[in-house]
Structures are given as C-alpha cells and as structure tokens.
Design a protein around this motif. Structure first.
Motif, short mmCIF file in Angstrom:
data_model
loop_
_atom_site.label_atom_id
_atom_site.label_comp_id
_atom_site.label_asym_id
_atom_site.label_seq_id
_atom_site.Cartn_x
_atom_site.Cartn_y
_atom_site.Cartn_z
N TYR A 151 15.80 -24.08 -97.15
CA TYR A 151 16.53 -23.46 -95.86
C TYR A 151 17.42 -22.31 -96.18
O TYR A 151 17.29 -21.34 -95.47
N LEU A 152 17.98 -22.44 -97.32
CA LEU A 152 18.91 -21.55 -98.02
C LEU A 152 17.80 -20.26 -98.10
O LEU A 152 18.32 -19.03 -97.85
N SER A 153 16.80 -20.59 -98.66
CA SER A 153 15.75 -19.44 -99.09
C SER A 153 15.33 -18.44 -97.89
O SER A 153 15.15 -17.42 -98.12
N ILE A 154 15.15 -19.07 -96.75
CA ILE A 154 14.77 -18.34 -95.47
C ILE A 154 15.78 -17.50 -94.83
O ILE A 154 15.57 -16.70 -94.06
N MET A 155 17.22 -17.69 -95.09
CA MET A 155 18.52 -17.03 -94.58
C MET A 155 18.48 -15.85 -95.24
O MET A 155 18.37 -15.43 -96.51
N ASP A 156 18.28 -14.64 -94.25
CA ASP A 156 18.45 -13.38 -94.52
C ASP A 156 20.02 -12.99 -95.02
O ASP A 156 20.34 -12.18 -95.98
N ILE A 157 21.04 -13.47 -94.10
CA ILE A 157 22.52 -13.26 -94.25
C ILE A 157 22.99 -14.71 -94.17
O ILE A 157 22.83 -15.55 -93.06
N PHE A 158 23.72 -15.21 -95.24
CA PHE A 158 24.76 -16.33 -95.19
C PHE A 158 25.80 -16.00 -94.52
O PHE A 158 26.59 -15.12 -94.77
N LEU A 159 26.22 -17.11 -93.61
CA LEU A 159 27.60 -16.97 -92.84
C LEU A 159 28.34 -18.31 -93.25
O LEU A 159 28.08 -19.39 -93.45
N LEU A 160 29.59 -17.99 -93.37
CA LEU A 160 30.88 -19.01 -93.77
C LEU A 160 31.91 -18.63 -92.78
O LEU A 160 32.76 -17.71 -93.13
N SER A 161 32.23 -19.50 -91.81
CA SER A 161 33.18 -19.16 -90.84
C SER A 161 34.52 -20.04 -90.92
O SER A 161 35.28 -20.21 -89.96
#
Length: 385
Positions: free
Chosen positions: A279-289
């Motif tokens: 799932y991480l591999s398909i993320m273009d931009i990682f978010l942490l809020s």
C-alpha cells in the motif's frame, strides 16, 4: 509470574563480551518494539550479547521471532500499582546472568531498571521513544527524576523534540541527553505489476495522484484534519485518491466525516494491514497529520522508498522531513496549510521529483539501522570504560 524463552544463545568469540539487556514493556508490534528488534538484529557483533526483559505480557509476535532466533527473553507481568516484586525480579536476573548494561526503553521500564540496578555493577541507559499528547509532567516525577538520572549512565531521546520534552516535563538536564534517531530497514520495493494490480483492486486510475497514510485510528493522528484538507485539494480540481491504512477507535468518526464531505469515491480505507508495504508503494505522496509524534516509523519507511511527504510540525516530524528539501512541514492542525502543501506537490513536477531523490538520500544518511547501531555501540562501549 516469571517466564523465559531461551533459544540457543549465540556464543561470543570474545572472552569478555558485554552483556546488554533491553528492558521494555513487551515485544508486540509497535514503534519502540521495532527499535529494540532492529538494535538486536543489527548488532551483529560478537563483542555484545543481547537479551530482553519484558515487564508486561503477552510477549508478542516480534518477541517470539527473536526467541526462535536464539535471543534470551524473560517476561515478568507487572502488578498494579508500584510493583516492588518486579524490582526484585529484575535485580535477581541481573545478578544471575551477569548483565553489564540494561538499556531501558520508555519511562516506566527505566524507573524499574534504575531501582533494580542500584548498587550493582550494571550500567543503566535510558531511551525515551516519544511523548503522549498533550504532554505534561507531575511534581512527584520532577522531584524523583534527577535522582534517577544521577543513577543513570547515559540518556538518549529519539528526536530533539523528545529531548526537549524530557527537559520541560521531566526535569532532566539537556546536557546529559543525546539524540539518536530511530533506524529502520529500508522497505523492499514492490514490483510495478503488483502495484498496478493493487491499484486496479482499489479502483485507482493510472491518472490519479495517490495520497496516503499509515497510522492507527487514534485522535492523536488527526485524520479528520487530513480528510478536510484532502477535500480542499479535490475542490481545487485535482483528480486524486486518498488511501488510509489502519484501524482503531476513530474509525466511526472517520467514516462519518467521509460521508459528510461527500468524498467516499475518493477515499480508500484498507483496515489494519500487518504488511503494508504494497500500500505504501502505490502512494505518490505520504501524509502525516499528527498532533504529536516521536519519530514515526511509517514516515521513515516512506522516505526509504523515496516518497515526498507532507507532515505537521509535531514532535520529531520536522527533524525527519527537512522542509522544502524532501517534503513540506506545515503548522500543527492547520488545514489550509496542509492542503496547500498537498496542492503544491501535485502541481510542481520538478519539486516533486527533487523531493523524491532527497527523501531517499536523507533516509540513507540518518535513519538506517546501521547508523542507529553505530551510535549505541559507542554509548555501550563508553559506559563500560
């Protein structure tokens, strides 16, 4: 009740190997537990023998894996209140197994470890792995902590923000705290065909930008602000999906807000995933809020794959993500800023690719298991001199 899991301990070829025992709550799946696991597996050095002492049960899957690999692990279930019996059990263990160093992970294991080692030859190291939000101390702890620190040979924190919290809320001296960043193993890249298959399964088109996060559904992670910021990005005309990996107490609130914002077609809730790398591999931009963080392991994992990141200025986030170098750091709980940062990375292709390269480079420079082990090897050696 005391239990021990002993595999065949790796014999040292060094005549006077240093016996290091990690004291922690347990070895279930979590950030602190990953650090302990990575330290033990990354310390392939015959000059050190590693073991673990858990003060809570059950042991957990990572503990079972380490025990099967030959790492000695002891568990003593801590009793409610101040457990003097636990102090006695740890002290007896230190003597029987000739422990040279106890490495205490988190505050409570530190308290019990220091008291158990008092008067023995055993050296004490304390590592603070992060703080809870909102952070505060108590007058009792502020009185006793300088005494515990006096009995401690070295103190480390996983970020400068965590170090400052120890100074502000625990009455510890800044000059005696060293910052050592968490180190992790780089995530193995997922084959392109696997990524494409997963996108198809989740209903993600090839043309869509994929934002994503991996975090438990806890109020401290502030998923609600993230969702509202994502809505702003969609309203600006961007074709995107938001993939949220995790589960927890906030699930109902998250699902309700998704419906209220009318973004159900653009958000994927995967639930808890024990192996989230695909799932991480398909993320273009990682978010942490998050409202609060120590050093986020998932953030480090995203960097190891070269993911540009958008994070809030909480805890160690701004130390992991160098603002405008490998990602963007926004104000804590600032929806508009968070949305603007997301929008920037979608719009500016050159900046996006620059951050990709910088994320991987920064990870390799600061956040590998080798770098973390090297720092602790120096501390272990120094306190024994």
């Amino acid at each position: 009740m005391v239990s021990a899991l002993y595999g065949q301990h790796r014999e040292s070829s060094v005549s006077k190997a240093i016996n290091v025992m990690h004291i922690t709550y347990d070895m279930r799946i979590g950030g602190t537990e990953m650090v302990v696991k990575n330290l033990i597996e990354g310390f392939d050095d015959p000059a050190f023998n590693m073991s673990i002492f858990c003060i809570e049960a059950p042991l957990g899957p990572w503990g079972e894996d380490l025990a099967n690999a030959g790492i000695p692990i002891t568990t003593v279930a801590r009793q409610p209140g101040f457990d003097r019996g636990l102090i006695k059990a740890i002290r007896q263990h230190l003597r029987e197994h000739n422990i040279d160093i106890i490495h205490c992970h988190q505050y409570t294991p530190w308290v019990y470890g220091v008291l158990a080692a008092a008067g023995l030859k055993t050296k004490v190291i304390f590592t603070e792995h992060g703080r809870f939000y909102p952070d505060f101390g108590t007058w009792k702890r502020k009185l006793i902590n300088p005494v515990l620190a006096w009995l401690t040979d070295a103190t480390t924190a996983i970020s400068s923000a965590t170090k400052q919290a120890l100074v502000t809320h625990e009455n510890l001296s800044a000059r005696n705290i060293e910052v050592i960043y968490n180190g992790i193993k780089a995530v193995e890249p997922v084959p392109e065909e696997t990524q494409q298959a997963l996108k198809a399964e989740l209903g993600i088109a090839a043309s869509q930008t994929v934002f994503g996060t991996i975090a438990r559904f806890d109020p401290i992670k502030n998923h609600l602000m993230m969702l509202r910021a994502f809505k702003d990005v969609l309203d600006a005309g961007k074709d995107a999906k938001l993939v949220i990996v995790g589960d927890g107490e906030m699930r109902a609130d998250i699902e309700t807000l998704i419906k209220e914002l009318a973004i159900s077609d653009h958000v994927v809730l995967t639930g808890y995933q024990p192996q989230p790398a695909q799932y991480l591999s398909i993320m273009d931009i990682f978010l942490l809020s998050s409202f609060s963080e120590g050093t986020s392991m998932t953030l480090l994992e995203a960097m190891s794959l070269g993911k540009p990141c958008v994070v809030t200025d909480a805890g160690g986030n701004a130390e992991v993500i160098a603002d405008q170098q490998n990602g963007l750091v926004t104000g804590n709980d600032e929806q508009r800023e968070f949305a603007d940062a997301m929008h920037t990375l979608v719009n500016d292709t050159d900046t996006y690719h620059q951050y990709q390269q910088a994320s991987l480079a920064r990870f390799n420079a600061l956040f590998t298991v080798a770098a973390m082990c090297q720092s602790f090897r120096k501390i272990y050696t120094t306190v024994m001199q």
